[in-house]
Design a protein around this motif. Structure first.
Motif, PDB file in Angstrom:
ATOM      1  N   UNK A  31       0.833  -1.217   0.000  1.00  0.00           N
ATOM      2  CA  UNK A  31       0.000   0.000   0.000  1.00  0.00           C
ATOM      3  C   UNK A  31       0.864   1.263   0.000  1.00  0.00           C
ATOM      4  N   UNK A  32       2.117   1.148   0.457  1.00  0.00           N
ATOM      5  CA  UNK A  32       3.038   2.285   0.442  1.00  0.00           C
ATOM      6  C   UNK A  32       3.414   2.657  -0.993  1.00  0.00           C
ATOM      7  N   UNK A  33       3.225   1.723  -1.915  1.00  0.00           N
ATOM      8  CA  UNK A  33       3.606   1.931  -3.323  1.00  0.00           C
ATOM      9  C   UNK A  33       2.418   2.277  -4.224  1.00  0.00           C
ATOM     10  N   UNK A  56      -1.727   4.349   8.658  1.00  0.00           N
ATOM     11  CA  UNK A  56      -0.727   3.272   8.749  1.00  0.00           C
ATOM     12  C   UNK A  56       0.092   3.150   7.466  1.00  0.00           C
ATOM     13  N   UNK A  57      -0.311   3.876   6.414  1.00  0.00           N
ATOM     14  CA  UNK A  57       0.415   3.834   5.138  1.00  0.00           C
ATOM     15  C   UNK A  57       1.580   4.817   5.200  1.00  0.00           C
ATOM     16  N   UNK A  58       2.731   4.395   4.677  1.00  0.00           N
ATOM     17  CA  UNK A  58       3.910   5.268   4.604  1.00  0.00           C
ATOM     18  C   UNK A  58       4.290   5.378   3.126  1.00  0.00           C
ATOM     19  N   UNK A  59       3.665   6.334   2.420  1.00  0.00           N
ATOM     20  CA  UNK A  59       3.858   6.419   0.961  1.00  0.00           C
ATOM     21  C   UNK A  59       5.336   6.514   0.572  1.00  0.00           C
ATOM     22  N   UNK A  60       5.675   5.775  -0.483  1.00  0.00           N
ATOM     23  CA  UNK A  60       7.028   5.828  -1.021  1.00  0.00           C
ATOM     24  C   UNK A  60       7.012   6.837  -2.142  1.00  0.00           C
TER      25      UNK A  60
END
Length: 191
Positions: free
Chosen positions: A160-162, A182-186
């Motif tokens: 989900x970060x991607x 909770x998502x840590x976007x890349x």
């Protein structure tokens, strides 16, 4: 030499390990390289496979069961008893193709959420097998995507970060009871 990690490809009433879900700190910690390939590690791989088959998955990384080791199990053909699973210990990406492809991904740690993710089409990795022998593998298609997805787990990254479409992702996560926090976007800088 055939895989010595033999488990029946079936669902168990009580899988041996407990899956961790989006928001759990265990999914965001980085893993440690495996120093010794021994019976204990092979037993962990066996239990990871049983847990993965029970949850209808095709890949599982140790952090998903709160074990901070560089261990991955993969089986892109869970319905084919003749196809042995892949056990990757200390996998390292050696090469990624420049050609990209977009496909839908899901994750046992984020059940029922499926989103498009862009990844390189081909991956080449080195790893140790369940005997501790060094191996090299070049993968395409589903296996390539699965390997990249699981190696991300070893680095505390979730699919989900991607995901590029933040709006669709947030809607999908909230629909299934997960927090978008909770998502840590890349981003391009963190890739």
């Amino acid at each position: 030499m055939a895989s010595i990690i033999a488990v029946e490809k079936q669902k168990l009433k009580n899988p041996p390990l407990e899956l961790r879900y989006l928001g759990d700190r265990a999914l965001r910690q980085s893993t440690k390289r495996v120093a010794k390939v021994d019976q204990e590690l092979r037993q962990l791989a066996r239990e990871m496979l049983q847990t993965m088959y029970t949850a209808d998955g095709i890949g599982l990384a140790a952090p998903q069961v709160a074990v901070q080791k560089q261990l991955i199990v993969i089986d892109c053909e869970p319905d084919n008893a003749a196809n042995p699973p892949l056990i990757l210990i200390n996998p390292t990406i050696k090469r990624l193709s420049k050609e990209l492809c977009v496909a839908q991904e899901g994750c046992l740690s984020i059940p029922n959420v499926y989103m498009d993710v862009t990844r390189p089409q081909v991956v080449e990795i080195t790893y140790k097998d369940e005997y501790g022998r060094p191996q090299t593998l070049q993968a395409t298609e589903l296996l390539s995507r699965c390997i990249q997805h699981e190696i991300d787990h070893l680095n505390g990254v979730l699919f989900v970060d991607r995901v590029d479409n933040a709006l669709a992702l947030n809607q999908e996560l909230s629909k299934h009871g997960f927090s978008a926090k909770a998502v840590k976007p890349i981003t391009e800088e963190t890739k």
